[in-house]
Scaffold this motif. Structure first.
Motif, PDB file in Angstrom:
ATOM      1  N   GLY A  85      33.626   4.968  55.195  1.00 18.57           N
ATOM      2  CA  GLY A  85      33.038   3.236  56.367  1.00 18.57           C
ATOM      3  C   GLY A  85      32.097   5.045  57.174  1.00 18.57           C
ATOM      4  O   GLY A  85      31.103   5.656  57.215  1.00 18.57           O
ATOM      5  N   PRO A  86      32.744   4.252  59.067  1.00 24.53           N
ATOM      6  CA  PRO A  86      31.675   4.694  59.688  1.00 24.53           C
ATOM      7  C   PRO A  86      31.665   6.505  60.108  1.00 24.53           C
ATOM      8  O   PRO A  86      31.149   7.152  60.535  1.00 24.53           O
ATOM      9  N   ALA A 109      24.947  -1.432  59.889  1.00 20.27           N
ATOM     10  CA  ALA A 109      25.740  -0.209  59.585  1.00 20.27           C
ATOM     11  C   ALA A 109      25.748   0.211  61.003  1.00 20.27           C
ATOM     12  O   ALA A 109      27.450   0.968  61.514  1.00 20.27           O
ATOM     13  N   SER A 166      28.537   2.548  51.197  1.00 23.93           N
ATOM     14  CA  SER A 166      27.161   2.247  52.203  1.00 23.93           C
ATOM     15  C   SER A 166      26.591   3.657  52.362  1.00 23.93           C
ATOM     16  O   SER A 166      27.198   4.389  53.359  1.00 23.93           O
ATOM     17  N   LEU A 205      26.245   4.136  56.559  1.00 21.29           N
ATOM     18  CA  LEU A 205      27.954   4.447  57.265  1.00 21.29           C
ATOM     19  C   LEU A 205      28.785   5.844  56.810  1.00 21.29           C
ATOM     20  O   LEU A 205      28.832   6.492  58.162  1.00 21.29           O
ATOM     21  N   ASP A 256      31.446   6.380  50.449  1.00 16.67           N
ATOM     22  CA  ASP A 256      31.427   4.715  51.051  1.00 16.67           C
ATOM     23  C   ASP A 256      30.592   4.631  50.366  1.00 16.67           C
ATOM     24  O   ASP A 256      29.467   5.207  49.585  1.00 16.67           O
ATOM     25  N   TYR A 312      28.267  -2.005  63.146  1.00 18.99           N
ATOM     26  CA  TYR A 312      29.583  -1.831  62.732  1.00 18.99           C
ATOM     27  C   TYR A 312      30.193  -0.906  63.257  1.00 18.99           C
ATOM     28  O   TYR A 312      31.570  -0.832  63.441  1.00 18.99           O
ATOM     29  N   ALA A 313      29.506   0.015  63.033  1.00 18.70           N
ATOM     30  CA  ALA A 313      30.189   1.493  63.661  1.00 18.70           C
ATOM     31  C   ALA A 313      30.078   1.872  64.950  1.00 18.70           C
ATOM     32  O   ALA A 313      31.432   2.157  65.191  1.00 18.70           O
ATOM     33  N   HIS A 344      25.957   8.523  59.341  1.00 20.00           N
ATOM     34  CA  HIS A 344      26.849   8.044  60.155  1.00 20.00           C
ATOM     35  C   HIS A 344      28.001   8.699  60.559  1.00 20.00           C
ATOM     36  O   HIS A 344      28.431  10.074  61.677  1.00 20.00           O
ATOM     37  N   TYR A 364      28.231  -3.605  55.872  1.00 22.36           N
ATOM     38  CA  TYR A 364      28.412  -2.706  55.812  1.00 22.36           C
ATOM     39  C   TYR A 364      26.744  -2.242  55.562  1.00 22.36           C
ATOM     40  O   TYR A 364      26.499  -0.733  56.059  1.00 22.36           O
TER      41      TYR A 364
END
Ligand SMILES: C[S@@+](CC[C@H](N)C(=O)[O-])C[C@H]1O[C@@H](n2cnc3c(N)ncnc32)[C@H](O)[C@@H]1O
Length: 236
Positions: A48-49, A9, A69, A72, A67, A12-13, A75, A5
Motif C-alpha cells: 500500500g502506501p 491513493a 496500486s 500507492l 502492491d 488513502y495514504a 507514495h 486504492y
C-alpha cells in the motif's frame, strides 16, 4: 471495476498514516508480531502506501514490497529506500525461491477470494524456517452488521461491502469474509504452520484520542493477526 486504492491513493495514504484502525491498532500489532527484523530480508506483500514498509526499514530490515496500486507504490517510494514494485497477487511472484526470512502482509489477504495460490508463493519465497505474519479482516467483525451488507452464513466465504469516506466522498470497498477454519486450512495446505492467532487491542492512547474507536475495537475486534512458520526444506 474501479479500485479505491488507485482512485483515491493520496487520500488513502493520508488516512492510513493517522487513522486509529491503522496507526493505533493494526500497524503496532503487526510490527509487534513481526518481532526484531534487524538484518532480515523482508517482503511486504500488498505494501500500500508504504508506511509499515518504511517502519520495517527504520528497524533495520532489507525490505522488498509490492502492491497492485501503482499510485500507492509511488507514495511508498517517497517514504523509504525499500525496493517497491507494482504487482497483482493474482499472478505468481516474480521473486526467486527461498529469498526472504519474513513475509508480512497487512490487511491484504481479505481482498483475495482464495488464498491457496498466494500462500503457496509465500511458502516458495520464504527460506526454510522463515516466518509469515499477516493481518486480515476479523471474520466475526461483519457478522450481524447490516451496514457491511454481508450476504452469507458465517461458515461461507462471501463478499462484504464497506463504505469509507475518502476525498470527501463515500467510497465502497469490497472484500471477502472467510471463516477462521478456511483461513487456517489455507495456511496448513500451503505448508505454513500457524504459530500465532492474535486478536489485538488498540494502543492505550486510543482511549483518550478516539474513545469511540477504542470502545468499538475493544468490544468487537476488527482485525485478526496470523503468524506462521514455513515447514519443510524443499519446494512443495
Ligand atoms: C488496506 S490496504 C493495506 C496497505 C498496507 N499493507 C498497510 O497495512 O498499510 C490494502 C492493500 O492491498 C492492495 N491489494 C488489494 N488487492 C491486491 C492484489 N490482488 N494484489 C496486490 N495488492 C492488492 C491494495 O492495493 C492496498 O494497497
Amino acid at each position: 471495476m474501479t479500485d479505491p486504492y488507485t482512485e483515491h491513493a493520496a487520500a488513502y495514504a493520508a488516512h492510513n498514516a493517522v487513522a486509529p484502525y491503522n496507526a493505533l491498532y493494526e500497524r503496532p500489532a503487526l510490527l509487534d508480531l513481526a518481532g526484531d527484523v534487524a538484518g532480515l530480508d523482508v517482503l511486504d506483500l500488498g505494501c500500500g502506501p508504504g508506511i509499515t514498509t518504511a517502519e520495517l526499514v527504520r528497524r533495520g530490515a532489507r525490505v522488498t514490497g509490492l502492491d497492485r496500486s501503482a499510485a500507492l507504490v509511488r507514495h511508498g517510494r517517497s517514504l523509504s529506500d525499500a525496493c517497491l514494485f507494482v504487482h497483482d497477487l493474482a499472478d505468481p511472484l516474480p521473486l526467486a525461491d527461498a529469498t526472504f526470512d519474513l513475509v508480512v502482509s497487512g490487511l491484504v489477504l481479505h481482498y483475495l477470494r482464495d488464498w491457496s495460490a498466494v500462500l503457496a508463493e509465500v511458502h516458495r519465497v520464504l527460506r526454510p524456517g522463515g516466518r509469515f505474519v499477516a493481518s486480515v479482516h476479523h471474520p466475526f467483525s461483519d457478522v450481524d452488521i447490516p451496514s457491511l451488507d454481508p450476504h452469507g452464513d458465517y461458515l461461507d466465504s462471501y463478499g462484504v461491502a464497506d463504505t469509507w469516506e475518502l476525498d470527501g466522498t463515500a467510497v465502497v470497498v469490497r472484500f471477502w469474509h472467510h471463516p477462521l477454519g478456511a483461513m487456517t486450512a489455507w495456511f496448513t495446505g500451503a505448508g505454513l504452520a500457524l504459530t500465532d492467532v492474535v486478536e489485538p487491542r488498540p494502543l492505550p492512547t486510543t482511549a483518550e484520542i478516539y474513545p469511540e474507536a477504542f470502545r468499538r475495537l475493544t468490544a468487537r475486534p476488527a482485525f485478526l493477526l496470523l503468524g506462521a512458520r514455513r515447514l519443510g526444506s524443499g519446494a512443495r
